[in-house]
Motif scaffolding. Structure first.
Motif, mmCIF file in Angstrom:
data_model
loop_
_atom_site.group_PDB
_atom_site.id
_atom_site.type_symbol
_atom_site.label_atom_id
_atom_site.label_comp_id
_atom_site.label_asym_id
_atom_site.label_seq_id
_atom_site.Cartn_x
_atom_site.Cartn_y
_atom_site.Cartn_z
ATOM 1 N N UNK A 156 15.854 -27.098 -5.187
ATOM 2 C CA UNK A 156 15.446 -27.537 -6.515
ATOM 3 C C UNK A 156 14.535 -26.542 -7.190
ATOM 4 N N UNK A 157 13.825 -27.017 -8.182
ATOM 5 C CA UNK A 157 13.015 -26.146 -9.023
ATOM 6 C C UNK A 157 11.780 -25.602 -8.342
ATOM 7 N N UNK A 164 9.053 -24.768 -0.770
ATOM 8 C CA UNK A 164 9.058 -23.431 -0.186
ATOM 9 C C UNK A 164 9.381 -23.479 1.294
ATOM 10 N N UNK A 165 8.846 -24.481 2.004
ATOM 11 C CA UNK A 165 9.140 -24.624 3.426
ATOM 12 C C UNK A 165 10.619 -24.915 3.653
ATOM 13 N N UNK A 168 12.592 -21.638 3.497
ATOM 14 C CA UNK A 168 12.438 -20.855 4.721
ATOM 15 C C UNK A 168 13.279 -21.450 5.841
ATOM 16 N N UNK A 169 13.219 -22.762 5.987
ATOM 17 C CA UNK A 169 13.976 -23.452 7.033
ATOM 18 C C UNK A 169 15.477 -23.220 6.855
ATOM 19 N N UNK A 170 15.988 -23.409 5.654
ATOM 20 C CA UNK A 170 17.423 -23.249 5.416
ATOM 21 C C UNK A 170 17.874 -21.824 5.733
ATOM 22 N N UNK A 171 17.084 -20.844 5.303
ATOM 23 C CA UNK A 171 17.468 -19.449 5.543
ATOM 24 C C UNK A 171 17.442 -19.114 7.037
#
Length: 286
Positions: A156-157, A164-165, A168-171
């Motif tokens: 999202x926005x 932000x966390x 990082x987790x998804x990446x």
């Protein structure tokens, strides 16, 4: 038991909730290059009143992917056997992204196993010109970086707490996946052979074959990018209890960004879900 061997792969899954299934069984299916952790904010809330089964698809998370393909029907084949092993009866399938495609295939091709479908940010409804370049983008030596870039732009926005966390987790999760699994999963959604399940207009006739109730939850920005709106999904969900909900200011992982809101929407819809119709018995008397 948290692992079941199916088609040569060990499928991780959890099975929680009240004895006897409570108010019905839910099967939560994660998206491409993700895993069952995606449902962490839903599992406990749903398990208060429902039996909740949450697997890692083959090649994802803690499940192995040593044999078989990585297309939606391959995942469906695993889930059909898993539901039989767990003796669930008909389930409501809650699918995110790829998981919504899997849920729809399960509903169309195994209707006896599906009471309802809840499609969260489904990975279908794309314009025909969108799919070929995306499939081609994964024909590179390092498809993991491509997937990380694609999925990393779908949050999202940033105004939501913890956004932000989540990025990082998804990446980091994608970066830990097998490259060929990532390539095959995305090809299974967007190459030419996948068009009937994900791309307009072919997918329209396929989705219209879902005879069960469908709740669709979509981000407004996602629908704009696809060139459709909430009426498109609702027009293809022919059961009278079906409904399409569009949320603004939220990204692809809406169930992680706004878990309380999404949980309330899902549980409220489930509360009014019509009871399954009893099977029609044939009179065999002479």
């Amino acid at each position: 038991m948290t692992f079941t061997t199916i088609d040569g792969n060990r499928l991780f899954h959890t099975d929680e909730g009240p004895a006897g299934g409570g108010d019905g069984t839910l099967l939560l299916v994660h998206g491409e290059a993700c895993d069952s952790h995606d449902w962490s904010a839903q599992t406990g809330a749903f398990a208060a009143r429902h039996r909740v089964i949450v697997p890692d698809l083959r090649g994802h998370g803690r499940s192995t992917g040593l044999s078989g393909g990585m297309r939606p029907r391959d995942f469906v084949s695993d889930l059909v056997e898993l539901l039989h092993v767990l003796d669930t009866g008909p389930v409501t399938v809650v699918g995110h992204s790829l998981g919504a495609v899997v849920a729809s295939v399960l509903a169309v091709e195994h209707p006896e196993l599906v009471r309802a479908v809840i499609a969260v940010e489904p990975a279908y409804g794309f314009a025909a010109e969108f799919a070929p370049p995306l499939a081609a983008a994964f024909r590179v030596p390092d498809p993991v970086e491509v997937a990380a870039a694609v999925l990393g732009g779908l949050e999202g926005t940033g105004a939501e707490p913890g956004a932000d966390a989540l990025r990082v987790w998804h990446r980091r999760r994608v970066l830990g996946m097998d490259p060929m699994t990532v390539r095959d999963v995305f090809h299974g959604l967007f190459d030419e052979a996948a068009a009937a399940l994900t791309v307009r207009p072919g997918v329209e006739s396929y989705l219209a074959r879902r005879s069960c109730p469908v709740l669709s939850l979509s981000a407004g920005d996602s629908l704009k990018a696809k060139g459709i709106d909430g009426d498109w999904e609702e027009s293809l969900s022919l059961h009278p209890y079906s409904v399409s909900v569009v949320l603004d200011g939220v990204g692809h992982w809406m169930h992680q960004e706004r878990p309380s809101e999404i949980n309330a929407l899902v549980l409220g819809w489930l509360h009014g879900l019509p009871a399954p119709r009893p099977e029609r018995k044939t009179d065999t008397r002479g």
